[in-house]
Design a protein around this motif. Structure first.
Motif, PDB file in Angstrom:
ATOM      1  N   PHE A 167      30.454 -31.726  13.036  1.00  0.00           N
ATOM      2  CA  PHE A 167      30.350 -31.314  14.445  1.00  0.00           C
ATOM      3  C   PHE A 167      31.034 -29.965  14.653  1.00  0.00           C
ATOM      4  N   LYS A 168      32.195 -29.810  14.009  1.00  0.00           N
ATOM      5  CA  LYS A 168      32.959 -28.572  14.233  1.00  0.00           C
ATOM      6  C   LYS A 168      32.465 -27.395  13.398  1.00  0.00           C
ATOM      7  N   THR A 169      31.822 -27.686  12.261  1.00  0.00           N
ATOM      8  CA  THR A 169      31.422 -26.565  11.397  1.00  0.00           C
ATOM      9  C   THR A 169      29.943 -26.189  11.548  1.00  0.00           C
ATOM     10  N   LYS A 170      29.157 -27.016  12.198  1.00  0.00           N
ATOM     11  CA  LYS A 170      27.715 -26.737  12.292  1.00  0.00           C
ATOM     12  C   LYS A 170      27.299 -26.181  13.654  1.00  0.00           C
ATOM     13  N   GLY A 171      28.263 -25.714  14.411  1.00  0.00           N
ATOM     14  CA  GLY A 171      27.914 -25.009  15.656  1.00  0.00           C
ATOM     15  C   GLY A 171      27.764 -25.888  16.886  1.00  0.00           C
ATOM     16  N   CYS A 172      27.986 -27.189  16.750  1.00  0.00           N
ATOM     17  CA  CYS A 172      27.812 -28.081  17.910  1.00  0.00           C
ATOM     18  C   CYS A 172      28.830 -27.772  19.010  1.00  0.00           C
ATOM     19  N   THR A 173      30.040 -27.366  18.615  1.00  0.00           N
ATOM     20  CA  THR A 173      31.102 -27.137  19.605  1.00  0.00           C
ATOM     21  C   THR A 173      30.768 -25.985  20.558  1.00  0.00           C
ATOM     22  N   ALA A 174      29.915 -25.058  20.116  1.00  0.00           N
ATOM     23  CA  ALA A 174      29.569 -23.912  20.965  1.00  0.00           C
ATOM     24  C   ALA A 174      28.990 -24.377  22.290  1.00  0.00           C
ATOM     25  N   CYS A 175      28.335 -25.510  22.279  1.00  0.00           N
ATOM     26  CA  CYS A 175      27.737 -26.023  23.521  1.00  0.00           C
ATOM     27  C   CYS A 175      28.420 -27.294  24.008  1.00  0.00           C
ATOM     28  N   HIS A 176      28.766 -28.198  23.076  1.00  0.00           N
ATOM     29  CA  HIS A 176      29.330 -29.491  23.493  1.00  0.00           C
ATOM     30  C   HIS A 176      30.842 -29.441  23.683  1.00  0.00           C
ATOM     31  N   GLY A 177      31.470 -28.300  23.317  1.00  0.00           N
ATOM     32  CA  GLY A 177      32.913 -28.157  23.492  1.00  0.00           C
ATOM     33  C   GLY A 177      33.702 -28.762  22.346  1.00  0.00           C
ATOM     34  N   GLN A 178      34.964 -28.336  22.217  1.00  0.00           N
ATOM     35  CA  GLN A 178      35.838 -28.807  21.133  1.00  0.00           C
ATOM     36  C   GLN A 178      36.038 -30.319  21.175  1.00  0.00           C
ATOM     37  N   GLN A 179      36.072 -30.871  22.405  1.00  0.00           N
ATOM     38  CA  GLN A 179      36.324 -32.312  22.553  1.00  0.00           C
ATOM     39  C   GLN A 179      35.032 -33.127  22.499  1.00  0.00           C
ATOM     40  N   ALA A 180      33.896 -32.466  22.395  1.00  0.00           N
ATOM     41  CA  ALA A 180      32.579 -33.122  22.394  1.00  0.00           C
ATOM     42  C   ALA A 180      32.239 -33.762  23.743  1.00  0.00           C
ATOM     43  N   ASN A 181      32.963 -33.361  24.800  1.00  0.00           N
ATOM     44  CA  ASN A 181      32.695 -33.951  26.118  1.00  0.00           C
ATOM     45  C   ASN A 181      31.834 -33.050  27.001  1.00  0.00           C
ATOM     46  N   GLY A 182      31.254 -32.024  26.396  1.00  0.00           N
ATOM     47  CA  GLY A 182      30.361 -31.143  27.154  1.00  0.00           C
ATOM     48  C   GLY A 182      31.080 -30.061  27.925  1.00  0.00           C
ATOM     49  N   VAL A 183      32.428 -30.097  27.893  1.00  0.00           N
ATOM     50  CA  VAL A 183      33.206 -29.120  28.656  1.00  0.00           C
ATOM     51  C   VAL A 183      33.657 -27.991  27.730  1.00  0.00           C
ATOM     52  N   LEU A 184      33.299 -26.746  28.076  1.00  0.00           N
ATOM     53  CA  LEU A 184      33.676 -25.610  27.236  1.00  0.00           C
ATOM     54  C   LEU A 184      35.051 -25.090  27.617  1.00  0.00           C
ATOM     55  N   ALA A 185      35.368 -25.169  28.895  1.00  0.00           N
ATOM     56  CA  ALA A 185      36.678 -24.718  29.373  1.00  0.00           C
ATOM     57  C   ALA A 185      36.911 -25.280  30.762  1.00  0.00           C
ATOM     58  N   GLU A 186      38.176 -25.387  31.144  1.00  0.00           N
ATOM     59  CA  GLU A 186      38.481 -25.817  32.493  1.00  0.00           C
ATOM     60  C   GLU A 186      39.227 -24.682  33.181  1.00  0.00           C
ATOM     61  N   LEU A 187      38.749 -24.278  34.339  1.00  0.00           N
ATOM     62  CA  LEU A 187      39.364 -23.163  35.054  1.00  0.00           C
ATOM     63  C   LEU A 187      40.580 -23.661  35.834  1.00  0.00           C
ATOM     64  N   PRO A 188      41.486 -22.727  36.177  1.00  0.00           N
ATOM     65  CA  PRO A 188      42.703 -23.132  36.897  1.00  0.00           C
ATOM     66  C   PRO A 188      42.392 -23.915  38.196  1.00  0.00           C
ATOM     67  N   ASN A 189      41.263 -23.638  38.849  1.00  0.00           N
ATOM     68  CA  ASN A 189      40.960 -24.357  40.093  1.00  0.00           C
ATOM     69  C   ASN A 189      40.295 -25.709  39.862  1.00  0.00           C
ATOM     70  N   GLY A 190      40.214 -26.116  38.585  1.00  0.00           N
ATOM     71  CA  GLY A 190      39.656 -27.434  38.287  1.00  0.00           C
ATOM     72  C   GLY A 190      38.170 -27.404  37.969  1.00  0.00           C
ATOM     73  N   ASP A 191      37.502 -26.269  38.216  1.00  0.00           N
ATOM     74  CA  ASP A 191      36.081 -26.178  37.865  1.00  0.00           C
ATOM     75  C   ASP A 191      35.924 -26.234  36.355  1.00  0.00           C
ATOM     76  N   ILE A 192      34.795 -26.815  35.928  1.00  0.00           N
ATOM     77  CA  ILE A 192      34.558 -26.837  34.493  1.00  0.00           C
ATOM     78  C   ILE A 192      33.471 -25.847  34.129  1.00  0.00           C
ATOM     79  N   VAL A 193      33.599 -25.294  32.918  1.00  0.00           N
ATOM     80  CA  VAL A 193      32.568 -24.392  32.413  1.00  0.00           C
ATOM     81  C   VAL A 193      31.715 -25.201  31.455  1.00  0.00           C
ATOM     82  N   THR A 194      30.413 -25.211  31.690  1.00  0.00           N
ATOM     83  CA  THR A 194      29.513 -25.994  30.848  1.00  0.00           C
ATOM     84  C   THR A 194      28.162 -25.309  30.795  1.00  0.00           C
ATOM     85  N   ILE A 195      27.409 -25.563  29.720  1.00  0.00           N
ATOM     86  CA  ILE A 195      26.030 -25.079  29.722  1.00  0.00           C
ATOM     87  C   ILE A 195      25.082 -26.263  29.879  1.00  0.00           C
TER      88      ILE A 195
END
Ligand code: HEC
Ligand code: HEC
Length: 298
Positions: free
Chosen positions: A201-229
């Motif tokens: 999962f981590k070496t085949k590019g899945c994290t680029a879209c599914h996130g490091q945690q595999a929960n679909g979240v790429l980043a969480e902004l300070p205001n609580g919004d999530i970044v996702t594709i």
């Protein structure tokens, strides 16, 4: 005839059968006659006051000027005036402000229910409970985020999740490991995925879209919004594509999502409702409130 009457002094009509069976002349009781005359008076009064006798195309109008159509039109005016109050206020507010106002929220939800039935339920099911291949809206699991701004973005602009097809990128064994890993993840709330699976999962590019945690979240902004594709959360038990499980996961990994020129790819197109000739800003705002409330309000 009277002198032949075998029952002299009786108020019979003189019609006698079988020696003693005779017709008497008893007037109806007093109360009955009162009712009879009162009902005639009522009819006369009614036909003077209300529309009644047909004369040509129209009935006599009656001096009260009442008609069913007028009563209906008056009722309609009242409804329109009542709605206008709400519509005006909604026009000047954001979806979040509407949600914070219980009366307005109730109005917006009731009004959006009809819009949802006309425009959305064919795919998302009535009440947003989802259909095979279409996401459930009546839960707190979001591909693109459940805040009002995200929902508005989704409805206005539409969505089209994209996932690479891995049929030429991964070996059969890797696909098998990953599909099993996805099932393990979904069955253990993301805790039980095999190490081998995590490595791929981590070496085949899945994290680029599914996130490091595999929960679909790429980043969480300070205001609580999530970044996702819009990549699915692989750590919950909710399957985006039916029927779920190993074969489903394998199919998605091999064929991706919305890949042009690949017949087996997953279809995931949410049409855009913003812009000319589609839904008005006002209608979209009400739908945002409605969908937000369906999702449990988070
Ligand atoms: C032609 C089918 C179709 C119609 C009609 C449709 N949708 Fe969708 N909708 C989808 C699909 C497919 C997705 C998932 C898109 C993806 O996976 O990228 C989606 C996604 C969504 C999402 C995002 C869900 C999430 O988890 O983030 C929302 C919100 C939504 N739709 C609301 C609506 C509303 C409101 C309407 C009516 C105005 C509507 N949809 C009409 C197919 C449809
Ligand atoms: C380019 C971005 C992208 C990449 C790379 C990607 N995915 Fe996805 N994946 C998505 C999106 C987006 C969806 C959800 C599609 C939707 O709902 O529209 C998805 C859905 C899935 C699903 C379906 C989940 C379900 O609930 O049915 C599985 C399984 C999956 N991905 C596994 C993987 C694996 C394993 C990899 C790495 C080999 C991977 N994906 C790489 C974007 C990506």
């Amino acid at each position: 005839m009277a002198e032949n009457n075998p029952f002299p002094g009786e108020n019979n009509t003189g019609h006698i059968w079988d020696d003693n069976l005779r017709e008497l002349e008893n007037p109806p009781p007093h109360w009955w006659m009162m009712g009879f005359w009162a009902s005639i008076l009522f009819v006369v009064g009614y036909t003077i006051l209300y529309p009644s006798w047909p004369v040509g195309q129209e009935p006599t109008p009656g001096i009260m000027g009442w008609s069913q159509i007028k009563e209906y039109e008056k009722g309609l005016e009242q409804v329109v005036a009542m709605r206008a109050q709400f519509e005006d206020r909604i026009g000047g507010m954001t979806a979040d402000q509407i949600i914070a106002d219980p009366g307005l929220k109730q109005y917006a939800v009731a009004s959006a229910k009809v819009l949802f039935g006309d425009n959305c339920s064919a795919c998302h099911g009535s009440g947003g409970q989802g259909n095979p291949g279409y996401p459930v809206l009546a839960d707190d699991d979001w591909l693109y985020g459940g805040k009002t701004a995200k929902i508005a973005e989704t409805i206005k602009g539409g969505r089209q999740g994209v996932m690479t097809a891995h049929r030429t990128i991964l070996t059969e064994a890797e696909v098998d490991t990953l599909a099993n890993w996805v099932v393990q993840m979904s069955e253990t709330a993301g805790k039980g995925g095999s190490e081998e699976g995590w490595n791929l999962f981590k070496t085949k590019g899945c994290t680029a879209c599914h996130g490091q945690q595999a929960n679909g979240v790429l980043a969480e902004l300070p205001n609580g919004d999530i970044v996702t594709i819009g990549a699915a959360n692989l750590t919950d038990g909710i399957w985006r594509f039916e029927p779920g499980g190993y074969d489903s996961a394998k199919h998605t990994i091999l064929n991706g999502v919305n890949q042009t020129g690949l017949a087996e790819t997953r279809d995931a197109v949410m049409p855009a409702f913003g812009g000319q000739g589609k839904l008005s800003e006002q209608d979209i705002k009400k739908l945002v409130v409605y969908v937000h409330e369906l999702g449990g309000g988070k």
